[in-house]
Design an enzyme around this catalytic site. Structure first.
Site, PDB file in Angstrom:
ATOM      1  N   ASP A 140       0.836  -1.197   0.000  1.00 55.40           N
ATOM      2  CA  ASP A 140       0.000   0.000   0.000  1.00 55.40           C
ATOM      3  C   ASP A 140       0.876   1.254   0.000  1.00 55.40           C
ATOM      4  OD1 ASP A 140      -2.276   1.811   0.706  1.00 55.40           O
ATOM      5  OD2 ASP A 140      -3.317  -0.064   1.061  1.00 55.40           O
ATOM      6  N   HIS A 214      -3.918   5.998   3.212  1.00 56.97           N
ATOM      7  CA  HIS A 214      -4.545   4.756   2.758  1.00 56.97           C
ATOM      8  C   HIS A 214      -3.891   3.513   3.377  1.00 56.97           C
ATOM      9  CE1 HIS A 214      -5.680   1.736  -0.357  1.00 56.97           C
ATOM     10  NE2 HIS A 214      -6.732   2.503  -0.531  1.00 56.97           N
ATOM     11  N   SER A 538     -11.169  -0.760  -1.078  1.00 63.92           N
ATOM     12  CA  SER A 538      -9.895  -0.715  -0.354  1.00 63.92           C
ATOM     13  C   SER A 538     -10.103  -0.988   1.125  1.00 63.92           C
ATOM     14  CB  SER A 538      -9.269   0.675  -0.468  1.00 63.92           C
ATOM     15  OG  SER A 538      -8.554   0.810  -1.650  1.00 63.92           O
TER      16      SER A 538
END
Ligand SMILES: *[C@@H]1O[C@H](CO)[C@@H](O)[C@H](O)[C@H]1NC(C)=O
Ligand SMILES: *[C@@H]1O[C@H](CO)[C@@H](O)[C@H](O)[C@H]1NC(C)=O
Ligand SMILES: *[C@@H]1O[C@H](CO)[C@@H](O)[C@H](O)[C@H]1NC(C)=O
Ligand SMILES: *[C@@H]1O[C@H](CO)[C@@H](O)[C@H](O)[C@H]1NC(C)=O
Ligand SMILES: *[C@@H]1O[C@H](CO)[C@@H](O)[C@H](O)[C@H]1NC(C)=O
Ligand SMILES: *[C@@H]1O[C@H](CO)[C@@H](O)[C@H](O)[C@H]1NC(C)=O
Ligand SMILES: *[C@@H]1O[C@H](CO)[C@@H](O)[C@H](O)[C@H]1NC(C)=O
Ligand SMILES: *[C@@H]1O[C@H](CO)[C@@H](O)[C@H](O)[C@H]1NC(C)=O
Length: 753
Positions: A140, A214, A538
């Site tokens: 990520d 994220h 996600s």
């Protein structure tokens, strides 16, 4: 001949103009991936081989080391290098090469953006704590190691001795940032830098540190430590924790400034497997490609071959059909759905009526009333975008009439909140189907409420309104719905493998966030929080990673396919009558994960590398290609090519049926219940108009891990052509366990093609 002609012409041009610009441009090198199959026993020899292959297409003065980006040697064999199209084409014809493809740029599967970010919910409430030393690798944007979610204070045990990973140093990050919770942190910048230049400047760290948010969010959702009183400015307050709070986490940073290249992704897969992760969480995607022209499918194939479970996000391109990505059958492809909590932000009108909108709105307006206008009514007639004023499209509004007002805008084009913010507006009432976190006060209403609000505006000379900060509502009567943005099937590469596989919470997820990253993504939004509420597949993907880690904690020896089967056959199908669930299994796969049931599924549909090798034969890969990929040096595809329907998959799809249907498929169940002997009987919910028979219809298991096969025959004279798809299910039960597979059939004439 043609080749020679082309080269001659290029040389001529070069000579004539005396510069290399034209040659340089037409033969500009881009990062490509050369995939050579399964790993070799000796990594040094593999790297030598990669250098030799590269050297073969370079003229003497080209340095192999300058153009080589990565040599992949741990779980697979291959390399990334800067190649021209011609060089790539000649390498693709060399023996031992499975595929050569450009390193494309993939994106994070969150809905976070300037105009559209998701919302909340401590995803995993209801998952028990517990678990063991499972190691979760997260590919990520990196990690914010100071987050409480990565604290090791509840993890007294030393790092498992089998762990071979490390923590690397870089910009604002060094190995002292790791601990017994965050046990690995690596970065993979080469593919990005060779393609786009050095990683410098503000907004990114050239290290495993997460500037975006994220990666910290997904890692903490999958395996974060418990943190009490976590919230986004009071919203969603509660205990934030991962699916398996005792899991160890290793962060592999592959995305830079939100761009994730194939070359970096493949390097991270390769290294994560070598480091000894048990599971990989991958909330990133690109477009649907052949399995061996896609770094994700390749990396995951070898991860799974090495016993590593890989969970991946389905994508945020719904509700359009045939948009699902990360669809290789060895991946567990995760859709997103809602939970029993929502955030409502009330809209008060001057006529004393109020409407409950959805929003993650943490900002209270300072005055009781603001003038209310509709975007459509304040269009700037001289703007080329005047016809888009209804959507408050950038440039379409008369800015003077926005200032200090609340503006009603329709969603669909995006950026409405940014337009209103830039023109000094006080807030936005957005007419849309999905809420978002905005950098100005905002609330999202449906068409019916919007109509009333617009009528009110018309009814009075000075319409006024206010938007209140959101409140958190938990409501048991809210049933899960497929997120509107969640990518739908069918699988464009192999329609007969049903995708997505499963769904998990992906709307309004609260998890760790770097205090340096804006919570709405807005450049002028300086609100800082160590937790944020966002949405996307996600966010659902790491829930499945966490659930798989939970199952793996109890069954460390189970294969990735067995864990996936356990999660799928115990999942709860969503209520098809609810809005956004109408695509059925094409939206939510087998259904919503149920980790506690998955711990004890009774039976599993297992599959190993041989099964996937036969599946590849069924897709017309040659024996040579399958040998390279699988590493089975003497494998050959059977004379009668296996049907892809026969892959031992926990769901069943029969795509694009022409005329009548008469298809027999085989499945094999492995007994993972330990109650000694058990007898399972089948229950069939036949798709409408299709006759389904199973033989035998009863299976008696005497011993743990015993395997028994059965056939399913599907017959229909003709399928109703107006149907998009026909759904049913096949369920084995011993009275204690329920082992359910969704069944989906559609005619070639359906709209799904
Ligand atoms: C790593 O960071 C710690 C804490 O910020 C610092 O004390 C240490 O000197 C750093 N080590 C290196 C090798 O930079
Ligand atoms: C709204 O409510 C307030 C207080 O209840 C009242 O004074 C006012 O007249 C109402 N306004 C309208 C337009 O009904
Ligand atoms: C609107 O468009 C202009 C011109 O393309 C651009 O400079 C500006 O950043 C945009 N504004 C917003 C709020 O997106
Ligand atoms: C409000 O008035 C405008 C202009 O007269 C009209 O076009 C629109 O349909 C009206 N909207 C509603 C909801 O009554
Ligand atoms: C954020 O920006 C606003 C004005 O844009 C300013 O008043 C406020 O102090 C800033 N807050 C922080 C935490 O920097
Ligand atoms: C494989 O090739 C055969 C013969 O050319 C063709 O009929 C079949 O559709 C192909 N299968 C796939 C999955 O492409
Ligand atoms: C394949 O190779 C293995 C050794 O690597 C050998 O034991 C086996 O007999 C071979 N099988 C066939 C069909 O040649
Ligand atoms: C269905 O296919 C099987 C095997 O190909 C065949 O034996 C059987 O007769 C077929 N049944 C019908 C109704 O066509």
């Amino acid at each position: 001949m043609a080749c020679i002609g082309k080269w001659t012409l290029l040389m001529l041009i070069t000579l004539l103009c005396g510069c290399s610009a034209i040659l340089g441009q037409s033969e500009k090198r881009k990062v490509h991936i050369v995939y050579m199959g399964n790993s070799h026993a000796n990594p040094e020899k593999a790297t030598n081989l990669h250098q030799k292959v590269l050297a073969k297409v370079l003229s003497g003065k080209e340095e192999v080391s300058r153009l080589m980006v990565y040599s992949y040697t741990a779980s697979l064999s291959g390399f990334a290098a800067k190649l021209s199209t011609t060089e790539a084409a000649s390498i693709s014809k060399m023996p031992g090469v499975v595929s050569v493809f450009p390193s494309s740029v993939k994106k994070l599967h969150t809905t976070r953006s300037w105009d559209f970010l998701g919302l909340s919910a401590t995803s995993n409430h209801g998952f028990p704590t517990g678990g063991s030393d499972v190691i979760i690798g997260v590919l990520d944007t990196g990690v914010w190691p100071e987050s409480e979610s990565f604290s090791d204070k509840y993890l007294p045990d030393p790092i498992p001795s089998r762990w071979k990973g490390t923590c690397v140093s870089g910009d604002s990050f060094n190995s002292s940032n790791c601990n017994r919770k965050l046990i690995g942190a690596k970065m993979f910048p080469n593919g990005y830098e060779k393609g786009f230049g050095p990683i410098t400047g503000s907004g990114e760290y050239r290290s495993p540190r997460d500037a975006a948010g994220h990666g910290s969010h997904t890692a903490s959702t999958a395996g974060g430590s418990s943190v009490s009183h976590a919230s986004l400015f009071g919203l969603a307050e509660g205990t934030a924790r991962g699916g398996t709070p005792t899991a160890r986490i290793a962060a592999y940073k592959v995305c830079w400034f939100d761009a994730c290249t194939d070359a970096d992704i493949l390097a991270a897969f390769d290294e994560a497997v070598a480091d000894g992760v048990d599971l990989i969480s991958f909330s990133i995607g690109g477009s649907g490609q052949d399995y061996f022209s896609d770094a994700t499918a390749i990396g995951a194939f070898h991860a799974v071959q090495n016993g590593v479970f890989v969970s991946s996000s389905a994508g945020n391109s719904g509700p359009k059909l045939a948009t699902v990505t990360n669809a290789a059958p060895w991946l567990t492809t995760v859709a997103a759905s809602s939970i029993d909590r929502k955030f409502t932000s009330s809209i008060l009108l001057g006529n004393n009526l109020s409407y409950k909108g959805n929003a993650v709105n943490t900002i209270a307006l300072s005055h009781p009333w603001y003038p209310l206008v509709s975007g459509e009514a304040i269009r700037n007639p001289s703007s080329p975008f005047a016809d888009k004023a209804k959507y408050c499209y950038n440039g379409s509004l008369n800015s003077d009439k926005v200032k200090n007002n609340l503006v009603v805008c329709y969603g669909g084009l995006g950026g409405a909140d940014a337009t209103v913010l830039a023109a000094g507006g006080a807030g936005v009432i957005l007419v849309d189907t999905f809420e978002f976190t905005s950098s100005i006060p905002s609330s999202v209403v449906g068409n019916a409420d919007a109509e009333h609000i617009l009528e009110y505006i018309n009814s009075t000379r000075s319409p006024v309104a206010n938007i209140l900060p959101s409140i958190t509502t938990v409501d048991d009567s809210l049933v899960p719905q497929t997120a509107i943005f969640s990518s739908r099937g069918p699988n464009v590469i192999t329609p007969d493998i049903l995708k997505p596989d499963i769904t998990a919470p992906g709307i309004d997820i609260l998890a760790a966030w770097p205090p340096v990253s804006s919570i709405s993504g807005g450049r002028t939004d300086n609100r800082s929080s160590s937790f944020n509420i966002i949405s996307g597949t996600s966010m659902s993907c790491p829930h499945v990673t966490g659930a798989a880690a939970f199952v793996k904690s109890f069954h460390p020896k189970w294969s990735p396919a067995a864990i996936k089967s356990a999660l799928m056959t115990t999942a709860t199908p969503l209520d098809g009558d609810k809005i956004f669930n109408e695509d059925g299994a094409l939206g939510y796969g087998s259904g919503l994960i149920s980790p506690i049931k998955a711990k004890d599924p009774g039976l599993v549909y297992d599959a190993d590398t041989t099964d996937f090798a036969l599946f590849l034969c069924g897709l017309n890969y040659t024996s040579e290609q399958v040998q390279l990929v699988s590493g089975f040096s003497n494998f050959s595809c059977p004379q009668d090519l296996p049907s892809v329907n026969d892959l031992n998959y926990p769901s069943i799809a029969i795509a694009n049926v022409q005329g009548s249907l008469n298809r027999s498929i085989i499945r094999t169940l492995t007994n993972v219940g330990f109650s000694g002997s058990s007898t399972y009987t089948v229950q069939i919910q036949a798709p409408k108009g299709v006759s389904v028979t199973v033989s035998p219809s009863s299976l008696h298991f005497d011993a743990p891990y015993q395997r028994l096969s059965f056939h399913v025959n599907f017959q229909a004279n003709s399928l109703p052509s107006e149907q998009v798809h026909l759904s049913g299910s096949l369920t084995w039960t011993d009275g204690l366990h329920v082992v359910r597979s969704p069944v989906l059939i559609w005619p070639a004439s359906s709209k799904l093609k």
